[in-house]
Design a protein around this motif. Structure first.
Motif, short mmCIF file in Angstrom:
data_model
loop_
_atom_site.label_atom_id
_atom_site.label_comp_id
_atom_site.label_asym_id
_atom_site.label_seq_id
_atom_site.Cartn_x
_atom_site.Cartn_y
_atom_site.Cartn_z
N SER A 97 -0.86 7.51 -2.35
CA SER A 97 -1.93 6.75 -2.98
C SER A 97 -2.18 7.17 -4.43
O SER A 97 -2.75 6.40 -5.21
CB SER A 97 -3.23 6.89 -2.18
OG SER A 97 -3.64 8.25 -2.13
N ARG A 157 -3.62 -3.31 5.07
CA ARG A 157 -4.73 -2.41 4.73
C ARG A 157 -5.53 -2.97 3.55
O ARG A 157 -6.73 -2.71 3.42
CB ARG A 157 -4.17 -1.02 4.40
CG ARG A 157 -5.23 0.02 4.05
CD ARG A 157 -6.11 0.35 5.25
NE ARG A 157 -5.39 1.01 6.30
CZ ARG A 157 -5.21 2.33 6.38
NH1 ARG A 157 -5.69 3.13 5.46
NH2 ARG A 157 -4.55 2.84 7.40
N GLN A 158 -4.87 -3.75 2.71
CA GLN A 158 -5.53 -4.27 1.52
C GLN A 158 -6.44 -5.45 1.81
O GLN A 158 -7.28 -5.80 0.98
CB GLN A 158 -4.48 -4.67 0.48
CG GLN A 158 -3.62 -3.49 0.01
CD GLN A 158 -2.57 -3.91 -0.99
OE1 GLN A 158 -2.10 -5.03 -0.99
NE2 GLN A 158 -2.19 -2.99 -1.86
N TRP A 167 -8.32 1.43 0.70
CA TRP A 167 -6.97 1.27 0.18
C TRP A 167 -6.96 1.82 -1.24
O TRP A 167 -7.99 1.97 -1.89
CB TRP A 167 -6.49 -0.16 0.29
CG TRP A 167 -7.05 -1.18 -0.66
CD1 TRP A 167 -6.43 -1.71 -1.75
CD2 TRP A 167 -8.32 -1.86 -0.57
NE1 TRP A 167 -7.22 -2.65 -2.35
CE2 TRP A 167 -8.38 -2.77 -1.64
CE3 TRP A 167 -9.41 -1.77 0.32
CZ2 TRP A 167 -9.49 -3.58 -1.87
CZ3 TRP A 167 -10.51 -2.59 0.08
CH2 TRP A 167 -10.55 -3.48 -0.98
N GLU A 193 0.87 -1.18 0.00
CA GLU A 193 0.00 0.00 0.00
C GLU A 193 0.90 1.23 0.00
O GLU A 193 1.59 1.51 0.98
CB GLU A 193 -0.91 0.01 1.23
CG GLU A 193 -1.89 1.16 1.29
CD GLU A 193 -2.93 1.14 0.18
OE1 GLU A 193 -3.65 2.14 0.04
OE2 GLU A 193 -3.02 0.13 -0.55
#
Length: 353
Positions: A100, A299-300, A163, A96
């Motif tokens: 982003s 987080r994914q 995510w 992640e």
């Protein structure tokens, strides 16, 4: 688009895992293909894969455009003479990213750029690769089993943990439907689960690591969750079916075979490869939850911990005209190709004294 010599289809991201198989299926169906790639080396990867799967004669119907999803240069020429576009290109990462936008920008801006230049070229048929990430999240499911169909849309505002991939794909799909409706373009979106199956070379899906990581021990412990998996060959075939069937225009299709927990993947691999030390340990759910607060790979998957997301395949199997390959077949195809191509190096099991 019936019969031989069906016309020219542009495939974005042609050198990717899904992209290469989509090119192959289009060539098999009689289309000519122009693939978008970033370099001649990537184009050569596609040529090699096509030659192995379809034969060298098909290369006369394959050409390339060297373009970037984040730049306008080259796109008008890429779209010239094209009858339909398959927008497959995406950015998928195993981690992640702290930034982003590295994932979100290519998804959203790249989709908008492809659609804009398609419209300008007079193209009115688009098949776009989306994801179950745009379907099964933000609906309040934290435990138990829930079945999703094509009427569900991910609610980013309803998610405790988002995510980058989920955000990018969701916003890209929303933008695509809005743009196509406003511009008279027939859009179909395909929503695969975790795409596994046979790799053609070392440019394979991140999802295959859920198989290879257990087979060679680079994933030393498994999370308790699982995913709806699908064989890449079925994903590519569904893209072509969507292009060939007029009733697919304006529709979403879930491309998933079945839900398989990580422990189930391990079981399949241990049965098929008893000579190797396949990962057997699991990670406690509480630890995944703790790690997810700090980002990173946890987080994914945090939104899939403690629950099972199943996806109804009735609609897409009807379009495909057959059932999907089983999760077991896809797992074994992933493992076989990874071993053959040297993508993983399992540890031989040591005999106990």
């Amino acid at each position: 688009m019936a019969g031989e010599g069906r016309g020219l289809v542009l495939v974005t991201g042609a050198s990717g895992f899904v992209g290469k198989w989509t090119v192959i299926e289009l060539l098999r169906a009689g289309f000519s293909v122009r693939g978008t790639v970033r370099s001649e080396a990537k184009a050569e990867q596609v040529r090699k894969a096509v030659t192995v799967e379809v034969g060298g004669d098909s290369l006369s119907r394959l050409s390339f455009a060297y373009v970037d999803l984040l730049a306008d240069k080259g796109w008008p020429d890429a779209m010239r003479g094209v009858a339909a576009v398959m927008h497959v290109a995406t950015v998928i990462r195993g981690d992640e990213p702290r930034d982003s936008s590295l994932v979100i920008r290519p998804a959203v801006e790249g989709t908008e750029r492809v659609l804009r230049f398609a419209r300008d070229a007079g193209i009115t048929r688009i098949v776009m690769t989306s994801s179950i990430a745009t379907v099964g999240y933000g609906h309040g499911q934290v435990s138990g089993k829930k079945v999703y169909d094509e009427t569900f849309h991910t609610n980013l505002d309803g998610m405790k943990f988002t995510w980058a991939y989920c955000i990018g794909k969701t916003r890209a799909e929303q933008s695509a439907w809005s743009f196509c409706r406003a511009n008279g373009i027939d859009l179909t979106t395909i929503h695969p689960g975790a795409i596994i199956g046979p790799a053609l070379d070392d440019d394979a899906s991140i999802s295959i690591q859920m198989v290879t990581g257990l087979l060679d021990g680079t994933t030393p412990a498994m999370p308790s969750n699982g995913f709806a998996v699908v064989d890449v060959r079925d994903v590519a075939a569904l893209h072509v079916a969507a292009l060939l069937r007029p009733e697919a225009a304006g529709e979403r299709y879930l491309a998933t075979a079945e839900y398989v927990p990580f422990t189930g993947v391990g079981d399949v691999l241990r049965e098929a490869y008893p000579q190797y030390e396949v990962t057997i340990r699991t990670v406690p759910d509480w630890l995944i939850g703790l790690l997810a607060r700090f980002g990173g790979p946890a987080r994914q998957i945090i939104n899939d911990i403690g629950n099972e997301k199943h996806y109804d395949r009735t609609k897409s199997e009807a379009l495909l005209g057959r059932p999907y390959r089983s999760g077991k077949e896809a797992i074994l195809a992933s493992a076989e190709s990874a071993l053959r191509l040297g993508l993983c190096k399992p540890k031989p099991k040591v005999a106990k004294a």
